[in-house]
Scaffold this motif. Structure first.
Motif, mmCIF file in Angstrom:
data_model
loop_
_atom_site.group_PDB
_atom_site.id
_atom_site.type_symbol
_atom_site.label_atom_id
_atom_site.label_comp_id
_atom_site.label_asym_id
_atom_site.label_seq_id
_atom_site.Cartn_x
_atom_site.Cartn_y
_atom_site.Cartn_z
ATOM 1 N N VAL A 1 0.856 -1.197 0.000
ATOM 2 C CA VAL A 1 0.000 0.000 0.000
ATOM 3 C C VAL A 1 0.891 1.247 0.000
ATOM 4 O O VAL A 1 2.055 1.190 0.381
ATOM 5 N N ASP A 2 0.314 2.379 -0.375
ATOM 6 C CA ASP A 2 1.080 3.640 -0.475
ATOM 7 C C ASP A 2 1.751 4.015 0.846
ATOM 8 O O ASP A 2 2.877 4.515 0.853
ATOM 9 N N ALA A 3 1.059 3.769 1.953
ATOM 10 C CA ALA A 3 1.629 4.150 3.262
ATOM 11 C C ALA A 3 2.929 3.397 3.538
ATOM 12 O O ALA A 3 3.859 3.932 4.141
ATOM 13 N N VAL A 4 2.995 2.146 3.054
ATOM 14 C CA VAL A 4 4.210 1.340 3.245
ATOM 15 C C VAL A 4 5.335 1.856 2.343
ATOM 16 O O VAL A 4 6.469 2.047 2.781
ATOM 17 N N ALA B 1 6.738 5.090 3.618
ATOM 18 C CA ALA B 1 7.607 4.880 4.781
ATOM 19 C C ALA B 1 8.965 4.332 4.347
ATOM 20 O O ALA B 1 10.012 4.793 4.810
ATOM 21 N N LEU B 2 8.959 3.352 3.445
ATOM 22 C CA LEU B 2 10.208 2.683 3.053
ATOM 23 C C LEU B 2 11.090 3.562 2.162
ATOM 24 O O LEU B 2 12.315 3.546 2.276
ATOM 25 N N LEU B 3 10.457 4.330 1.276
ATOM 26 C CA LEU B 3 11.245 5.128 0.327
ATOM 27 C C LEU B 3 11.608 6.504 0.894
ATOM 28 O O LEU B 3 12.684 7.022 0.617
ATOM 29 N N ASP C 1 7.599 7.509 10.479
ATOM 30 C CA ASP C 1 8.050 8.027 11.786
ATOM 31 C C ASP C 1 8.392 6.883 12.744
ATOM 32 O O ASP C 1 9.361 6.957 13.502
ATOM 33 N N MET C 2 7.583 5.814 12.705
ATOM 34 C CA MET C 2 7.887 4.644 13.554
ATOM 35 C C MET C 2 9.233 4.039 13.157
ATOM 36 O O MET C 2 10.041 3.658 14.015
ATOM 37 N N LEU C 3 9.470 3.960 11.851
ATOM 38 C CA LEU C 3 10.729 3.404 11.364
ATOM 39 C C LEU C 3 11.910 4.288 11.774
ATOM 40 O O LEU C 3 12.952 3.796 12.214
#
Length: 427
Positions: free
Chosen positions: A360-363, A366-368, A376-378
């Motif tokens: 999904v876009d949220a993932v 976060a990763l890119l 933020d968690m990452l």
């Protein structure tokens, strides 16, 4: 911190868990196997500037970690802990499992006859010592040399010329050499050539992108299976895909029967695994298997697997605490954590990996780009790993997710224990 300090760790006001942040940093051997963690503490009560590496007031923190069970924090490897004069002269050592700790003598400590006698006594009691941040073979270093097993060099403070000069002297004295702050493959290779025994730093987690690199057949099979699951494919199709790959089928069944999964009764078939685990859990174990795959070829990738599994679990636990009623957020957070090191695992840019597995876009954000809640968690997890450099950003992110340092400590210890359990069971 020097021996002249008026502070005495034995009488120090006990620090409560909520007053510090904890990090553990991997220490690897020459074959890249995980052999130890250094435990680092940062005082949360007095703001970001205070990195408690001298540890005089943090003696009770060590005691706490020991009473809690050192194995929960470091698994079945060694734990390196900084000690200064106040800690050395205190009674903290009754809490520490001597067979599992290496005591690091901080470089600023003044070596007095009392300190030498105390270290000698502790060596006789079975404690092992490392000398931290050595930059010369000074008189103090010479006094301590017969009592220590390991000499640590901080690569950020040491020009290569100094390393070339000092390392042969310590090797000829039969000391083990440990390079810390190893940040890239080039530094690792240099230290390997110089005869270093141990390496501390995040060089092993840095992606080395190789052009034209392709996934191995088994990695490809797992990625395709993950895509089937995320695209909501029919259960019979997922089951067929697993059964088509004999080693994938065998490894999945072996993995889902480990204590880390927490299933009460034995799972004997792929169908049963799918029913009992559900798709989100299946996805999770497939992601772990990607990291476990190189282990089977005799390449020890345990540090990367452990780090990825720790990030995954920590992000899941943070998400659960942040939004306890939304299970899907916790599952997504786990995916972000564990996928965050796949560019290193595959030597392929993250953008290319995300073209091969649907997220999904949220993932992908976060990763890119480290954006959004999951980004933020990452970043919070990454700052915890490099706690000495984290600064104010760490405090801001802890606050952002409404966590106390005590909350974070508990979540971390759970993540450490879980990921160590996983790493032990994938070999």
């Amino acid at each position: 911190m020097t021996a002249n300090s008026t502070s005495d760790a034995g009488n120090a006001r006990p620090l409560r868990v909520r007053e510090f942040f904890l990090a553990r940093q991997p220490i690897l051997d020459r074959s890249q196997a995980l052999v130890a963690y250094e435990l680092l503490f940062r005082n949360a009560a007095v703001g970001p500037a205070n990195i408690t590496n001298d540890l005089s007031a943090t003696a009770s923190v060590i005691a706490h970690a020991s009473q809690l069970g050192m194995e929960k924090v470091i698994g079945n490897v060694l734990g390196y802990v900084n000690v200064d004069a106040a800690v050395l002269m205190s009674d903290i050592f009754q809490f520490l499992p001597r067979e599992q700790v290496v005591l690091e003598i901080v470089e600023t400590m003044k070596v007095t006859p009392e300190i030498l006698a105390r270290i000698e006594q502790l060596v006789q009691e079975g404690f092992r010592f490392a000398l931290d941040d050595v930059i010369t073979d000074s008189e103090d270093v010479q006094k301590l040399l017969p009592l220590v097993e390991i000499i640590k060099f901080d690569l950020r403070d040491m020009p290569l010329s100094a390393l070339l000069k000092l390392t042969p002297r310590f090797r000829s004295a039969n000391k083990k050499l440990l390079a810390e702050k190893v940040e890239n493959q080039e530094q690792f290779d240099t230290c390997l050539e110089l005869g270093f025994d141990y390496f501390q730093g995040y060089y092993f987690a840095k992606p080395v992108i190789l052009s034209g690199k392709k996934l191995s057949p088994s990695q490809l099979a797992i990625m395709q299976l993950m895509t089937l699951i995320t695209s909501d494919a029919d259960t019979s199709e997922v089951e067929r895909a697993i059964k088509n790959d004999v080693s994938l089928c065998f490894n999945l069944l072996r993995l889902v029967n480990t204590p880390a999964v927490g299933v009460r009764r034995r799972i004997d078939s792929v169908n049963q695994a799918l029913l009992l685990l559900g798709r989100n859990q299946l996805q999770r174990w497939l992601q772990i298997m990607l990291y476990a795959e190189p282990c089977k070829k005799g390449q020890s990738m345990t540090p990367l697997l452990t780090l990825a599994a720790t990030r995954g679990k920590l992000l899941e636990l943070i998400a659960q605490q942040y939004d306890p009623h939304n299970r899907s957020i916790a599952d997504t957070a786990f995916t972000v954590g564990i996928m965050s090191l796949m560019d290193t695992l595959f030597s392929i840019p993250m953008a290319e990996i995300l073209e091969q597995v649907a997220v999904v876009d949220a993932v992908s954000d976060a990763l890119l780009h480290r954006r959004g809640d999951f980004g933020d968690m990452l970043r919070l997890a990454e700052h915890m790993e490099r706690i000495e450099e984290a600064g104010q950003m760490l405090d801001d992110l802890v606050e952002r997710f409404r966590l106390s340092s005590e909350d974070l400590y508990k979540l971390q210890v759970s993540a450490f224990e879980w990921s160590d359990n996983v790493a032990r069971n994938v070999h």
